[in-house]
Design an enzyme around this catalytic site. Structure first.
Site, PDB file in Angstrom:
ATOM      1  N   ASP A  17       0.824  -1.211   0.000  1.00 57.94           N
ATOM      2  CA  ASP A  17       0.000   0.000   0.000  1.00 57.94           C
ATOM      3  C   ASP A  17       0.859   1.263   0.000  1.00 57.94           C
ATOM      4  OD1 ASP A  17      -2.369   1.374  -0.093  1.00 57.94           O
ATOM      5  OD2 ASP A  17      -2.779   1.230   2.054  1.00 57.94           O
ATOM      6  N   GLY A  18       0.340   2.298  -0.642  1.00 62.81           N
ATOM      7  CA  GLY A  18       1.015   3.598  -0.644  1.00 62.81           C
ATOM      8  C   GLY A  18       1.695   3.929  -1.967  1.00 62.81           C
ATOM      9  N   ASN A  19       1.510   3.077  -2.971  1.00 68.08           N
ATOM     10  CA  ASN A  19       2.135   3.356  -4.281  1.00 68.08           C
ATOM     11  C   ASN A  19       1.645   4.689  -4.843  1.00 68.08           C
ATOM     12  OD1 ASN A  19       3.230   0.827  -4.120  1.00 68.08           O
ATOM     13  ND2 ASN A  19       1.909  -0.108  -5.667  1.00 68.08           N
ATOM     14  N   TRP A  22       2.970   7.691  -2.834  1.00 72.40           N
ATOM     15  CA  TRP A  22       4.410   7.803  -3.114  1.00 72.40           C
ATOM     16  C   TRP A  22       4.621   8.614  -4.392  1.00 72.40           C
ATOM     17  CZ3 TRP A  22       7.562   6.410  -7.188  1.00 72.40           C
ATOM     18  CH2 TRP A  22       8.940   6.341  -6.931  1.00 72.40           C
ATOM     19  N   ASN A  65     -10.926  -3.073  -5.461  1.00 70.01           N
ATOM     20  CA  ASN A  65     -10.160  -2.113  -6.272  1.00 70.01           C
ATOM     21  C   ASN A  65     -10.805  -1.839  -7.633  1.00 70.01           C
ATOM     22  OD1 ASN A  65      -6.971  -3.160  -4.888  1.00 70.01           O
ATOM     23  ND2 ASN A  65      -8.155  -1.322  -4.429  1.00 70.01           N
ATOM     24  N   ARG A 183       1.520  -4.076   6.754  1.00 69.59           N
ATOM     25  CA  ARG A 183       0.857  -3.176   5.803  1.00 69.59           C
ATOM     26  C   ARG A 183       1.647  -1.881   5.758  1.00 69.59           C
ATOM     27  NH1 ARG A 183      -5.359  -1.792   4.573  1.00 69.59           N
ATOM     28  NH2 ARG A 183      -4.953  -0.331   2.892  1.00 69.59           N
TER      29      ARG A 183
HETATM   30  C1  IPE Z   1      -5.788  -2.712  -0.093  1.00 67.01           C
HETATM   31  O1  IPE Z   1      -5.359  -1.423  -0.346  1.00 67.01           O
HETATM   32  C2  IPE Z   1      -5.717  -3.540  -1.319  1.00 67.01           C
HETATM   33  C3  IPE Z   1      -4.380  -3.826  -1.803  1.00 67.01           C
HETATM   34  C4  IPE Z   1      -3.266  -3.433  -1.280  1.00 67.01           C
HETATM   35  C5  IPE Z   1      -4.307  -4.663  -2.980  1.00 67.01           C
HETATM   36  P1  IPE Z   1      -6.395  -0.228  -0.663  1.00 67.01           P
HETATM   37  O2  IPE Z   1      -5.557   0.995  -0.824  1.00 67.01           O
HETATM   38  O3  IPE Z   1      -7.272  -0.608  -1.775  1.00 67.01           O
HETATM   39  O4  IPE Z   1      -7.253  -0.183   0.686  1.00 67.01           O
HETATM   40  P2  IPE Z   1      -8.117   0.964   1.349  1.00 67.01           P
HETATM   41  O5  IPE Z   1      -9.094   1.440   0.314  1.00 67.01           O
HETATM   42  O6  IPE Z   1      -7.187   2.054   1.756  1.00 67.01           O
HETATM   43  O7  IPE Z   1      -8.769   0.336   2.535  1.00 67.01           O
HETATM   44  C1  IPE Z   2      -1.098   0.044  -4.148  1.00 70.20           C
HETATM   45  O1  IPE Z   2      -1.242   1.185  -3.413  1.00 70.20           O
HETATM   46  C2  IPE Z   2      -2.043  -1.031  -3.765  1.00 70.20           C
HETATM   47  C3  IPE Z   2      -3.135  -1.255  -4.728  1.00 70.20           C
HETATM   48  C4  IPE Z   2      -4.364  -1.308  -4.334  1.00 70.20           C
HETATM   49  C5  IPE Z   2      -2.842  -1.462  -6.133  1.00 70.20           C
HETATM   50  P1  IPE Z   2      -2.455   2.217  -3.618  1.00 70.20           P
HETATM   51  O2  IPE Z   2      -2.798   2.319  -5.050  1.00 70.20           O
HETATM   52  O3  IPE Z   2      -3.581   1.835  -2.726  1.00 70.20           O
HETATM   53  O4  IPE Z   2      -1.768   3.545  -3.111  1.00 70.20           O
HETATM   54  P2  IPE Z   2      -2.408   4.675  -2.198  1.00 70.20           P
HETATM   55  O5  IPE Z   2      -2.993   4.007  -0.987  1.00 70.20           O
HETATM   56  O6  IPE Z   2      -3.466   5.344  -3.026  1.00 70.20           O
HETATM   57  O7  IPE Z   2      -1.271   5.584  -1.855  1.00 70.20           O
HETATM   58 MG    MG Z   3      -4.100   2.323  -0.839  1.00 70.75          MG
END
Ligand code: IPE
Ligand code: IPE
Ligand code: MG
Length: 242
Positions: A17-19, A22, A65, A183
């Site tokens: 998470d956080g891509n 970032w 997603n 996470r």
């Molecule tokens: C959870 O991340 C799903 C994955 C990492 C694949 P999200 O970014 O979708 O989750 P929420 O919306 O912040 O709960």
């Molecule tokens: C990658 O991070 C995880 C996926 C759900 C693909 P995010 O796309 O959720 O990145 P943030 O949370 O918006 O920073």
């Molecule tokens: Mg996210």
């Protein structure tokens, strides 16, 4: 870091998470963040499997997603498709068995075929990389329940024999419980990730966005894990007065 004297987790799970954040903070597009995240998964998983860790699960795309824009969803799908060949090479090089968890619906025939090929060709290896794509914890439990009901209907399973071990066999894969769940990005929730398998996992929530979650950061997670007192509902009476 030398892990040889540490009691390492058998199964590590990571919510990638956080891509997006970032990338946004660097003035880049979210897609560039996802690309960077994928590169990091490769580097990090090679490191993790070089230690005595037998199972790694990575959450890459959730059933929820699909709520994101068409553009972002198709970018993530294509990113996976583009990486499948490399995933296969990576697994052979590192002697890793790759398996996929998630619903097959909404995935193209080409993706499904590539996933099957990877699973078949890497079956022989011992360490397991569980790639969770189009995955949801609720969906997994519902899908398992449907399979069980069908087995009972067909007379292949006696409902009285249904215990936790048997239930586990009907999930996408018969995996051991998660020991350490990481996470990245500072969010402190499961977002529907491996609800069954995470029941007694130790949780670790670093603030670092996934693209920056490197070997050193992983070492920190492991050191923190080794300090946790895992009781599983029991008590170590030698540490008490009664
Ligand atoms: C959870 O991340 C799903 C994955 C990492 C694949 P999200 O970014 O979708 O989750 P929420 O919306 O912040 O709960
Ligand atoms: C990658 O991070 C995880 C996926 C759900 C693909 P995010 O796309 O959720 O990145 P943030 O949370 O918006 O920073
Ligand atoms: Mg996210």
């Amino acid at each position: 870091m030398d892990y040889s004297k540490l009691k390492v987790p058998n199964h590590v799970a990571i919510i990638v998470d956080g891509n997006g954040r970032w990338a946004t903070e660097r003035g880049m597009t979210r897609s560039e963040g996802h690309k960077e995240g994928f590169l990091n998964i490769k580097k990090l998983s090679a490191y993790i499997f070089s230690k005595n860790i037998k199972y790694l699960s990575a959450y890459l795309f959730s059933t929820e997603n699909f709520k994101r824009s068409k553009q972002e969803v198709s970018f993530l799908m294509n990113l996976l498709v583009g990486q499948l060949k490399e995933i296969l090479e990576f697994c052979h090089e590192n002697k890793i068995k790759a398996i996929f968890s998630g619903r097959k619906e909404n995935l193209s025939a080409m993706v499904l075929k590539a996933m099957e090929k990877i699973e078949n060709e890497t079956k022989k290896y011992n360490k397991t990389f569980n790639i969770c794509f189009n995955y949801g914890g609720h969906a997994e439990i519902i899908d398992a329940t449907k399979k069980i009901v069908e087995e009972v209907k067909q007379g292949h399973l006696d409902i009285n024999d249904l215990d936790e071990n048997t239930f586990n066999k009907y999930l996408y894969h018969d995996l051991p419980p998660v020991d350490l769940m990481i996470r990245t990005s500072g969010e402190q929730r499961l977002s529907n990730f491996m609800l069954w398998q995470n029941s007694y996992a130790e949780f670790y929530f670093p603030k670092t966005y996934f693209p920056d979650f490197n070997e050193k950061e992983f070492d920190k997670a492991i050191l923190e894990y080794t300090k946790r007192d895992r009781r599983f509902g029991g008590i170590d009476y030698e540490k008490t007065n009664n």
